[in-house]
Design a protein around this motif. Structure first.
Motif, short mmCIF file in Angstrom:
data_model
loop_
_atom_site.label_atom_id
_atom_site.label_comp_id
_atom_site.label_asym_id
_atom_site.label_seq_id
_atom_site.Cartn_x
_atom_site.Cartn_y
_atom_site.Cartn_z
N SER A 70 0.85 -1.19 0.00
CA SER A 70 0.00 0.00 0.00
C SER A 70 0.88 1.24 0.00
N PHE A 71 0.51 2.23 -0.80
CA PHE A 71 1.23 3.51 -0.82
C PHE A 71 0.42 4.53 -1.61
N ASP A 72 0.76 5.80 -1.44
CA ASP A 72 0.17 6.90 -2.20
C ASP A 72 1.27 7.63 -2.94
N VAL A 73 0.90 8.26 -4.06
CA VAL A 73 1.81 9.14 -4.78
C VAL A 73 1.06 10.44 -5.01
N ARG A 74 1.61 11.53 -4.54
CA ARG A 74 0.98 12.84 -4.71
C ARG A 74 1.31 13.42 -6.07
N ALA A 75 0.42 14.24 -6.57
CA ALA A 75 0.64 14.89 -7.87
C ALA A 75 1.92 15.72 -7.82
N GLY A 76 2.77 15.56 -8.82
CA GLY A 76 3.98 16.36 -8.94
C GLY A 76 5.19 15.81 -8.22
N GLU A 77 5.08 14.67 -7.57
CA GLU A 77 6.24 14.13 -6.86
C GLU A 77 6.80 12.91 -7.59
N THR A 78 8.00 12.53 -7.19
CA THR A 78 8.63 11.31 -7.67
C THR A 78 8.81 10.37 -6.49
N LEU A 79 8.12 9.23 -6.56
CA LEU A 79 8.30 8.20 -5.54
C LEU A 79 9.26 7.17 -6.09
N GLY A 80 10.42 7.04 -5.46
CA GLY A 80 11.40 6.06 -5.88
C GLY A 80 11.13 4.72 -5.20
N VAL A 81 11.24 3.64 -5.97
CA VAL A 81 11.06 2.28 -5.44
C VAL A 81 12.38 1.55 -5.63
N VAL A 82 12.95 1.06 -4.52
CA VAL A 82 14.27 0.45 -4.57
C VAL A 82 14.27 -0.87 -3.82
N GLY A 83 15.15 -1.75 -4.25
CA GLY A 83 15.30 -3.05 -3.59
C GLY A 83 16.13 -3.96 -4.48
N GLU A 84 16.53 -5.10 -3.93
CA GLU A 84 17.32 -6.06 -4.70
C GLU A 84 16.50 -6.65 -5.84
N SER A 85 17.19 -7.21 -6.82
CA SER A 85 16.52 -7.92 -7.91
C SER A 85 15.65 -9.03 -7.33
N GLY A 86 14.43 -9.12 -7.84
CA GLY A 86 13.51 -10.14 -7.35
C GLY A 86 12.62 -9.70 -6.22
N CYS A 87 12.71 -8.42 -5.82
CA CYS A 87 11.90 -7.96 -4.69
C CYS A 87 10.47 -7.63 -5.09
#
Length: 342
Positions: free
Chosen positions: A39-56
């Motif tokens: 679960s997560f939200d992304v606000r208008a005009g922002e950049t949400l970065g998603v990071v993790g190891e391969s296979g996550c």
């Protein structure tokens, strides 16, 4: 006091399961939970970065957000509209607002079409404009991404990797989207070209008012481009917060371990602090906290009870850890950090 504007994108309890093996001779199929209750939200005009190891599960998550993959369960809302409730025709119309830039710019481009045909194709598919207006839009898009009008007559194989990614960006912008998933959009490029593409994406975000979900395994890229960061491990979110919270004061041991293993945090050292052990199989995740098999701070409760994603001390920062912040001191370069093995 007025309530803040609702998020442009809202994801609730999203789950994706894949079946593998099985069959009439192979027994019961195994179920792999690639994404598990995210679960997560992304606000208008922002950049949400998603990071993790391969296979996550980060790429699977990005494709589910756009309904390129159907979710097993959960809900995705874009600007208040439940995407799961849209039929094919209404979902196609919604795709004008939501686009994706893939990791491999060459594989994403049809080698039999010219660059002009590739960029204009979304306009043709959606019935937007006349031939004359599409040509004008093509010229505008080429200029936006730093290409010249004569490039429109060439084919993808005639361009460098960075130029191909510029073509993919122009194609993604053709329908004036509001939201773009960038799936490892710079990872296949040389470092110098990578920086140019990241700066281009930031400039386009400011000038066009775009919102990004930016997926990457590279912590340096995530720090450069993101406003907020979401850290994933084995299909689940383990930490979320602002860029400065995640990089300067991580609360989850996995986030801290990623930072210790990052070349940008270990410049000048002879050996990186590798994360202990291998990533467990998503088909058979460990009980309790999924990171406990690799965590140097694991306690008995970590082996039996899954920790929920909860707020920590800093406003806007969340961690799925029974002991958030315990590993923070190990990021201090003035203190001795034990080897993580590897």
């Amino acid at each position: 006091m007025q309530d803040p504007l609702p998020p442009l994108l809202r994801v609730q309890d999203l789950r994706k399961e894949f079946s593998s093996g099985g069959g009439w001779l192979g027994g019961a199929p195994r179920v792999v939970r690639a994404v598990d209750r995210v679960s997560f939200d992304v606000r208008a005009g922002e950049t949400l970065g998603v990071v993790g190891e391969s296979g996550c599960g980060k790429t699977t998550l990005g494709r589910m957000v756009l309904r390129l993959l159907e979710a097993t369960s959960g809900k995705v809302e874009f600007d208040g509209t439940d995407l799961g409730g849209l039929d094919a025709a209404r979902m196609r119309a919604m795709r004008r607002n939501m686009q994706i830039i893939f990791q491999d710019p060459f594989g994403a481009l049809n080698p039999r079409m010219t660059v002009g045909e590739l960029i204009v194709e979304p306009l043709v598919i959606h019935g937007v404009g006349t031939p004359a207006s599409r040509q004008a839009r093509l010229d505008e898009l080429l200029d936006l991404v730093g290409l010249a009008p004569y490039h429109a007559a060439r084919f993808a194989h005639e361009f460098s990797g960075g130029q191909r990614q510029r073509i993919c960006i122009a194609r993604a912008l053709a329908l004036n989207p509001r939201f773009i998933v960038c799936d490892e959009a710079a990872s296949a490029l040389d470092v110098s070209i990578q920086a140019q593409i990241l700066n281009l994406l930031q400039d386009l975000k400011q000038s066009l008012g775009l919102t990004y979900l930016f997926i990457s395994h590279d912590l340096g890229v995530i720090r450069h481009i993101s406003d907020r960061v979401m850290v994933m491990y084995l299909g689940q979110v383990v930490e979320m917060g602002s860029k400065h919270q995640i990089f300067d004061a991580p609360s989850h041991p996995y986030t801290a371990a990623l930072l210790r293993a990052s070349p940008s945090r270990n410049r000048g050292k002879t050996r990186f602090a590798a994360i202990k052990g291998d990533l467990p199989s998503p088909a058979n995740p460990p009980p309790g906290c999924r990171f406990h098999t690799r965590c140097p701070l694991a306690q008995p409760v970590c082996r039996t009870t899954p920790p929920p994603l909860m707020p920590v001390e800093a406003p806007g920062q969340f961690a799925a850890c029974h002991f958030p912040g315990s590993d923070r001191a190990s990021l201090d370069p003035g203190k001795t950090v034990g080897a993580m093995g590897g």
